[in-house]
Design an enzyme around this catalytic site. Sequence first.
Site, short mmCIF file in Angstrom:
data_model
loop_
_atom_site.label_atom_id
_atom_site.label_comp_id
_atom_site.label_asym_id
_atom_site.label_seq_id
_atom_site.Cartn_x
_atom_site.Cartn_y
_atom_site.Cartn_z
N GLY A 148 0.82 -1.19 0.00
CA GLY A 148 0.00 0.00 0.00
C GLY A 148 0.86 1.25 0.00
CB CYS A 149 0.18 4.71 -1.13
SG CYS A 149 -1.54 4.82 -0.62
CE1 TYR A 150 -1.52 8.16 4.30
CE2 TYR A 150 -3.37 6.71 3.86
CZ TYR A 150 -2.86 7.99 4.06
OH TYR A 150 -3.71 9.08 4.01
CB THR A 152 5.34 2.55 0.11
OG1 THR A 152 4.80 1.36 -0.52
CG2 THR A 152 6.64 2.92 -0.58
CB THR A 153 5.34 6.90 3.27
OG1 THR A 153 4.24 6.61 4.14
CG2 THR A 153 4.82 7.34 1.95
#
Length: 345
Positions: A148-150, A152-153
């Site tokens: 997911g994008c969150y 990844t960060t």
Amino acid sequence: MIKVGIAGASGYTGVELVKLISNHPQARLEAITSSSYKGKPLTDIFPSMRGFESLICEDLDARALANRVDLMFLALPHKVSMAYAAPLLEQGIKVIDLSADFRFSDPAAYEKAYQPHTAKDLLAQSVYGLSEIYRDQIKTARIIGNPGCYPTTILLALLPLIREKLIHLDGIISDSKSGVSGAGRSLSLAAHYCEANESFAPYKIGNHRHTPEIEEILSIHAEEKVKITFVPHLVPVTRGMVSTIYGQATPSVCLKDIRQAYRKWYMEEPFVRLLPDGCFPSMSHVRGTNCCDIGCHFDEDTGRIILVSAIDNLLKGAAGQAVQNMNIMFGLADEIGLDYVQTPL
């Protein structure tokens, strides 16, 4: 030449994949699928693609795709991809799934956050597609669960410090912000212009589905259970994501140790950029790229570590990282097809 198909090409992530593959020197786009737009050219859905890509949307049929594609990107909603992965694999087609369906190694964790899993046997085969961390496993994988994008960060910022035992596992907090495209192209009240414009608010506090995904990966690398406080926010921009992460340093840690950990883990990684002392990431600086920018601050008085991590949620948080994983799977350099800045939505 890698022959590629994209399922769900009519979504924001799907069209980013179309752009990336159409510009990729070692890949060719052979098929696009969309249940909502079957029989229509992609240019009817995204007029900006006129003259760029003229494939017609078709049904997602594994047998029909056999011998036509080597790899299928599944840019489908959560709980949908699991029905298509096994038939594709049976036809010898590798799969990179951009939903949550194959991100978990523990089916119970997935089922608690989503629904009963109908392809549990594939979870043991699936590799979590955080490119910089799971490179060796990705090389030989048949199926990838793209992060997911969150996550990844947050994971790219935290994992080097956890692996080097520089941060306490208790009390980690991530205060994260995402652009509206992170909600996808389907209609929802929160994503309406009048709701999101000139506004800023947290959402799904305490029950966001990315929390168990983040905690599972952190726990694997810490070799003990890790819990995190994760608070996402919606900001009135189209694309971009920033996570500000707070944690307590272990004894005797200094800023030099933190920066050295990042250099150790990411020195050879083209898409993770450690910013100089005193510099912190901005959404605008990563927009249109596959990069994750990381800045760090250490408060000597309190022993608190503050990390700031930024990505383009549609690229490094989705389509870009998926193409990076494709490159790794097929023995190509990570940067192939990704070493430029796109003109964003």
